[in-house]
Design a protein around this motif. Structure first.
Motif, PDB file in Angstrom:
ATOM      1  N   LEU A 155     -21.621 -22.959 -20.076  1.00  0.00           N
ATOM      2  CA  LEU A 155     -21.260 -22.268 -18.840  1.00  0.00           C
ATOM      3  C   LEU A 155     -21.762 -23.023 -17.613  1.00  0.00           C
ATOM      4  O   LEU A 155     -21.083 -23.049 -16.579  1.00  0.00           O
ATOM      5  N   ARG A 156     -22.928 -23.661 -17.711  1.00  0.00           N
ATOM      6  CA  ARG A 156     -23.395 -24.505 -16.597  1.00  0.00           C
ATOM      7  C   ARG A 156     -22.428 -25.657 -16.382  1.00  0.00           C
ATOM      8  O   ARG A 156     -22.077 -25.990 -15.242  1.00  0.00           O
ATOM      9  N   HIS A 157     -22.007 -26.263 -17.468  1.00  0.00           N
ATOM     10  CA  HIS A 157     -21.050 -27.369 -17.388  1.00  0.00           C
ATOM     11  C   HIS A 157     -19.730 -26.919 -16.771  1.00  0.00           C
ATOM     12  O   HIS A 157     -19.187 -27.587 -15.882  1.00  0.00           O
ATOM     13  N   LEU A 158     -19.214 -25.783 -17.213  1.00  0.00           N
ATOM     14  CA  LEU A 158     -17.946 -25.291 -16.689  1.00  0.00           C
ATOM     15  C   LEU A 158     -18.059 -24.974 -15.199  1.00  0.00           C
ATOM     16  O   LEU A 158     -17.153 -25.297 -14.413  1.00  0.00           O
ATOM     17  N   ARG A 159     -19.155 -24.382 -14.791  1.00  0.00           N
ATOM     18  CA  ARG A 159     -19.352 -24.097 -13.365  1.00  0.00           C
ATOM     19  C   ARG A 159     -19.335 -25.390 -12.556  1.00  0.00           C
ATOM     20  O   ARG A 159     -18.711 -25.465 -11.490  1.00  0.00           O
ATOM     21  N   GLN A 160     -19.991 -26.410 -13.071  1.00  0.00           N
ATOM     22  CA  GLN A 160     -20.033 -27.676 -12.345  1.00  0.00           C
ATOM     23  C   GLN A 160     -18.642 -28.288 -12.229  1.00  0.00           C
ATOM     24  O   GLN A 160     -18.263 -28.820 -11.174  1.00  0.00           O
ATOM     25  N   VAL A 161     -17.852 -28.229 -13.317  1.00  0.00           N
ATOM     26  CA  VAL A 161     -16.492 -28.748 -13.266  1.00  0.00           C
ATOM     27  C   VAL A 161     -15.680 -28.012 -12.212  1.00  0.00           C
ATOM     28  O   VAL A 161     -14.958 -28.623 -11.410  1.00  0.00           O
ATOM     29  N   ILE A 162     -15.798 -26.700 -12.187  1.00  0.00           N
ATOM     30  CA  ILE A 162     -15.058 -25.901 -11.198  1.00  0.00           C
ATOM     31  C   ILE A 162     -15.456 -26.294  -9.781  1.00  0.00           C
ATOM     32  O   ILE A 162     -14.604 -26.508  -8.906  1.00  0.00           O
ATOM     33  N   GLU A 163     -16.747 -26.399  -9.551  1.00  0.00           N
ATOM     34  CA  GLU A 163     -17.219 -26.725  -8.210  1.00  0.00           C
ATOM     35  C   GLU A 163     -16.787 -28.125  -7.783  1.00  0.00           C
ATOM     36  O   GLU A 163     -16.371 -28.343  -6.634  1.00  0.00           O
ATOM     37  N   LEU A 164     -16.857 -29.094  -8.700  1.00  0.00           N
ATOM     38  CA  LEU A 164     -16.490 -30.467  -8.359  1.00  0.00           C
ATOM     39  C   LEU A 164     -14.984 -30.638  -8.154  1.00  0.00           C
ATOM     40  O   LEU A 164     -14.554 -31.525  -7.413  1.00  0.00           O
ATOM     41  N   GLU A 165     -14.188 -29.799  -8.801  1.00  0.00           N
ATOM     42  CA  GLU A 165     -12.731 -29.889  -8.670  1.00  0.00           C
ATOM     43  C   GLU A 165     -12.192 -29.064  -7.510  1.00  0.00           C
ATOM     44  O   GLU A 165     -11.026 -29.195  -7.150  1.00  0.00           O
ATOM     45  N   GLY A 166     -13.036 -28.226  -6.921  1.00  0.00           N
ATOM     46  CA  GLY A 166     -12.596 -27.384  -5.811  1.00  0.00           C
ATOM     47  C   GLY A 166     -11.917 -26.121  -6.315  1.00  0.00           C
ATOM     48  O   GLY A 166     -10.719 -26.147  -6.629  1.00  0.00           O
ATOM     49  N   PRO A 167     -12.645 -25.025  -6.425  1.00  0.00           N
ATOM     50  CA  PRO A 167     -12.064 -23.791  -6.976  1.00  0.00           C
ATOM     51  C   PRO A 167     -10.842 -23.312  -6.210  1.00  0.00           C
ATOM     52  O   PRO A 167      -9.968 -22.657  -6.775  1.00  0.00           O
ATOM     53  N   GLN A 168     -10.755 -23.668  -4.938  1.00  0.00           N
ATOM     54  CA  GLN A 168      -9.601 -23.236  -4.137  1.00  0.00           C
ATOM     55  C   GLN A 168      -8.308 -23.918  -4.572  1.00  0.00           C
ATOM     56  O   GLN A 168      -7.224 -23.522  -4.142  1.00  0.00           O
ATOM     57  N   HIS A 169      -8.423 -24.918  -5.464  1.00  0.00           N
ATOM     58  CA  HIS A 169      -7.244 -25.614  -5.970  1.00  0.00           C
ATOM     59  C   HIS A 169      -6.915 -25.241  -7.416  1.00  0.00           C
ATOM     60  O   HIS A 169      -5.906 -25.691  -7.948  1.00  0.00           O
ATOM     61  N   ILE A 170      -7.756 -24.432  -8.060  1.00  0.00           N
ATOM     62  CA  ILE A 170      -7.610 -24.159  -9.488  1.00  0.00           C
ATOM     63  C   ILE A 170      -6.875 -22.835  -9.693  1.00  0.00           C
ATOM     64  O   ILE A 170      -7.368 -21.771  -9.324  1.00  0.00           O
ATOM     65  N   ALA A 171      -5.702 -22.921 -10.301  1.00  0.00           N
ATOM     66  CA  ALA A 171      -4.895 -21.726 -10.540  1.00  0.00           C
ATOM     67  C   ALA A 171      -5.375 -20.958 -11.757  1.00  0.00           C
ATOM     68  O   ALA A 171      -5.516 -19.733 -11.719  1.00  0.00           O
ATOM     69  N   GLY A 172      -5.597 -21.664 -12.854  1.00  0.00           N
ATOM     70  CA  GLY A 172      -5.919 -20.969 -14.089  1.00  0.00           C
ATOM     71  C   GLY A 172      -6.770 -21.790 -15.031  1.00  0.00           C
ATOM     72  O   GLY A 172      -6.892 -23.015 -14.907  1.00  0.00           O
ATOM     73  N   LEU A 173      -7.366 -21.091 -15.958  1.00  0.00           N
ATOM     74  CA  LEU A 173      -8.131 -21.679 -17.046  1.00  0.00           C
ATOM     75  C   LEU A 173      -7.529 -21.163 -18.340  1.00  0.00           C
ATOM     76  O   LEU A 173      -7.383 -19.952 -18.519  1.00  0.00           O
ATOM     77  N   ILE A 174      -7.143 -22.072 -19.244  1.00  0.00           N
ATOM     78  CA  ILE A 174      -6.565 -21.673 -20.518  1.00  0.00           C
ATOM     79  C   ILE A 174      -7.522 -22.051 -21.635  1.00  0.00           C
ATOM     80  O   ILE A 174      -8.071 -23.147 -21.655  1.00  0.00           O
ATOM     81  N   LEU A 175      -7.730 -21.110 -22.545  1.00  0.00           N
ATOM     82  CA  LEU A 175      -8.737 -21.296 -23.580  1.00  0.00           C
ATOM     83  C   LEU A 175      -8.306 -20.561 -24.843  1.00  0.00           C
ATOM     84  O   LEU A 175      -7.958 -19.382 -24.796  1.00  0.00           O
ATOM     85  N   GLU A 176      -8.301 -21.273 -25.975  1.00  0.00           N
ATOM     86  CA  GLU A 176      -8.092 -20.606 -27.253  1.00  0.00           C
ATOM     87  C   GLU A 176      -9.303 -19.710 -27.526  1.00  0.00           C
ATOM     88  O   GLU A 176     -10.438 -20.179 -27.492  1.00  0.00           O
ATOM     89  N   THR A 177      -9.056 -18.439 -27.797  1.00  0.00           N
ATOM     90  CA  THR A 177     -10.168 -17.515 -28.009  1.00  0.00           C
ATOM     91  C   THR A 177     -11.050 -17.982 -29.155  1.00  0.00           C
ATOM     92  O   THR A 177     -12.281 -17.983 -29.050  1.00  0.00           O
ATOM     93  N   VAL A 178     -10.444 -18.344 -30.265  1.00  0.00           N
ATOM     94  CA  VAL A 178     -11.122 -19.097 -31.319  1.00  0.00           C
ATOM     95  C   VAL A 178     -10.331 -20.393 -31.461  1.00  0.00           C
ATOM     96  O   VAL A 178      -9.140 -20.361 -31.755  1.00  0.00           O
ATOM     97  N   VAL A 179     -10.976 -21.516 -31.224  1.00  0.00           N
ATOM     98  CA  VAL A 179     -10.276 -22.800 -31.286  1.00  0.00           C
ATOM     99  C   VAL A 179      -9.708 -22.975 -32.689  1.00  0.00           C
ATOM    100  O   VAL A 179     -10.407 -22.783 -33.688  1.00  0.00           O
ATOM    101  N   GLY A 180      -8.422 -23.357 -32.778  1.00  0.00           N
ATOM    102  CA  GLY A 180      -7.739 -23.387 -34.052  1.00  0.00           C
ATOM    103  C   GLY A 180      -7.763 -24.719 -34.764  1.00  0.00           C
ATOM    104  O   GLY A 180      -8.709 -25.049 -35.477  1.00  0.00           O
ATOM    105  N   THR A 181      -6.719 -25.525 -34.562  1.00  0.00           N
ATOM    106  CA  THR A 181      -6.584 -26.787 -35.282  1.00  0.00           C
ATOM    107  C   THR A 181      -7.774 -27.707 -35.067  1.00  0.00           C
ATOM    108  O   THR A 181      -8.102 -28.515 -35.935  1.00  0.00           O
ATOM    109  N   ASN A 182      -8.446 -27.583 -33.965  1.00  0.00           N
ATOM    110  CA  ASN A 182      -9.560 -28.468 -33.644  1.00  0.00           C
ATOM    111  C   ASN A 182     -10.905 -27.967 -34.144  1.00  0.00           C
ATOM    112  O   ASN A 182     -11.946 -28.330 -33.595  1.00  0.00           O
TER     113      ASN A 182
END
Length: 437
Positions: free
Chosen positions: A183-210
């Motif tokens: 979660l610290r990592h994800l927050r940093q990514v959001i902040e560095l990318e500019g949250p005002q430009h981020i429309a959505g986050l997509i996430l497999e609830t349980v990662v499947g093939t990977n």
């Protein structure tokens, strides 16, 4: 020349193929013309949740075909409306409207379109260990090697690392530490990318093939909180894990989290007729109450597919399939795979939930060196190829990927059938053990 000689197969080098000629299936089994049978520990592509050739689903399709085989998605249809009602009644929180599609990749395409339109932003966030589909935007969001051959995808996407306690990018030692670091990592990514430009986050609830990566405690709740803080649309990709795979109608319900959008397909009607959809929060749907939605599909919400979906939900409830997945998944699959892990040095970790599990195979249980390298091909992939081939020779069809022996049987599979499959897994793990240092 046989008809199969004219088929161009997906995700394959055509000259290397010798596909198994399947002529029939029933329940958790399918078979060749020769009579050789396979216990389906993959649900084909993790979609035949209700099992093969379920008589109730087949009858529903026949009955619908006799009434109305197809109709435009722009008109009302009883089967389409009834399936939407049944899904919404079982969905979490305020998710209340459905845009039907014909599959999971299309559902992802439209979920992204909705997120961008709703927020007025363009960027998407997705995880590195992910697969979201083979169409344009979906493959662009995908974080694993199947994306490489489709690049450049021209999708405005930024990727992040999701939690993976067994191979932690942050070298954590507990699931709780992994959650906090991710979660610290994800927050940093959001902040560095500019949250005002981020429309959505997509996430497999349980990662499947990977890897069948079950999120550690608190992670999905933390993702939800970050999306709320920065006004980002949280899209839960449940194409693979929706409709009972982990013992809930939607996998997010196992983690008490409500996303803004859920994409689904596969298990909604077990692929008997192609169907997918976008389940969205009412506030997102209302954006189009007086504005035209820019999209649609000729076969969206096909009556035959919806009739199969209605029948499937009814069978789930009549036969208590969710209870079966929760109890048998833990008592037979969970305990059985833990036993295998304790006896085979090639098994670094057994993990999963419900009827969705993986054995991570390694050469060294101390260093956790994988049985084969990441994105292995040719001779480098031989150890896993041998394991997979041995399983199929013994009549077990797994859902293997990378260095993982993955297990995803139909949700109607009996405890005795699961034990039969586990006995075969026990045998073939001896091959993986040969490579352990």
């Amino acid at each position: 020349m046989s008809g199969s000689d004219h088929v161009f197969y997906p995700w394959s080098a055509q000259a290397t193929l010798n596909p198994v000629p399947v002529v029939g299936a029933s329940g958790s089994w399918f078979w060749e013309e020769s009579g050789k049978r396979y216990l389906d520990f993959s649900s084909q592509l993790v979609n035949v949740n209700i099992g093969h050739q379920h008589p109730d689903i087949v009858a529903a399709i026949v009955d619908q075909a006799q009434k109305l085989t197809t109709i435009s998605p722009t008109v009302g249809n009883e089967a389409r409306s009834e399936l939407a009602r049944l899904i919404v009644d079982r969905a979490p929180g305020e998710l209340s409207r459905i845009l039907f599609t014909t599959g999971g990749a299309e559902a992802v395409e439209h979920a992204v379109r909705l997120a961008r339109s709703y927020t007025g932003r363009t960027k998407m966030l997705s995880a590195y260990r992910s697969y979201h589909g083979g169409t344009g935007v979906a493959i662009g969001l995908t974080g694993e090697p199947r994306r490489w051959g489709a690049e450049p995808t021209n999708v405005d996407v930024v990727r992040f690392f999701g939690p993976y306690p067994y191979r932690s990018p942050w070298e954590t030692t507990t699931p709780e530490e992994e959650t906090a670091a991710a979660l610290r990592h994800l927050r940093q990514v959001i902040e560095l990318e500019g949250p005002q430009h981020i429309a959505g986050l997509i996430l497999e609830t349980v990662v499947g093939t990977n890897g069948v990566l079950v999120p550690p405690p608190g992670y999905l709740a933390g993702v939800r909180a970050l999306c709320d803080e920065f006004g980002i649309v949280y899209i839960a990709d449940e194409v693979m894990v929706g409709f009972g795979r982990v013992g809930e109608w939607f996998a997010v319900q196992a983690f008490d989290v409500e996303p803004d959008i859920i994409t689904f397909a596969k298990g909604v009607n077990s692929g008997y007729v192609p169907l997918g959809g976008v389940l969205m929060a009412e506030r997102i749907a209302q954006r189009y109450d007086n504005t035209v939605y820019p999209g649609g599909l000729t076969y969206a919400g096909h009556p035959l597919a919806c009739a199969a979906g209605i029948a499937s939900i009814n069978v789930f409830e009549r036969d208590c399939i969710l209870d079966h997945v929760r109890s048998v998944g833990a008592d037979v699959l969970g305990k059985g795979l833990a036993d295998l892990a304790s006896r085979h040095p090639s098994v670094g970790e057994a993990r999963g939930l419900g009827f969705f599990w993986a054995l991570e195979l390694v050469r060294d249980p101390q260093t956790r060196e994988p049985l084969i390298p990441f994105a292995a091909a040719g001779s480098a992939a031989e150890p896993m190829n041998r394991v997979t081939a041995a399983a199929k020779e013994r009549g077990l069809w797994p859902f293997n990927a990378g260095n993982r022996f993955q297990i995803a049987p139909p949700l109607t599979t009996t405890a005795d059938e699961l034990r039969t499959g586990l006995d075969i897994v026990d045998e073939v793990l001896g091959i993986a053990d040969e490579y352990v240092r």
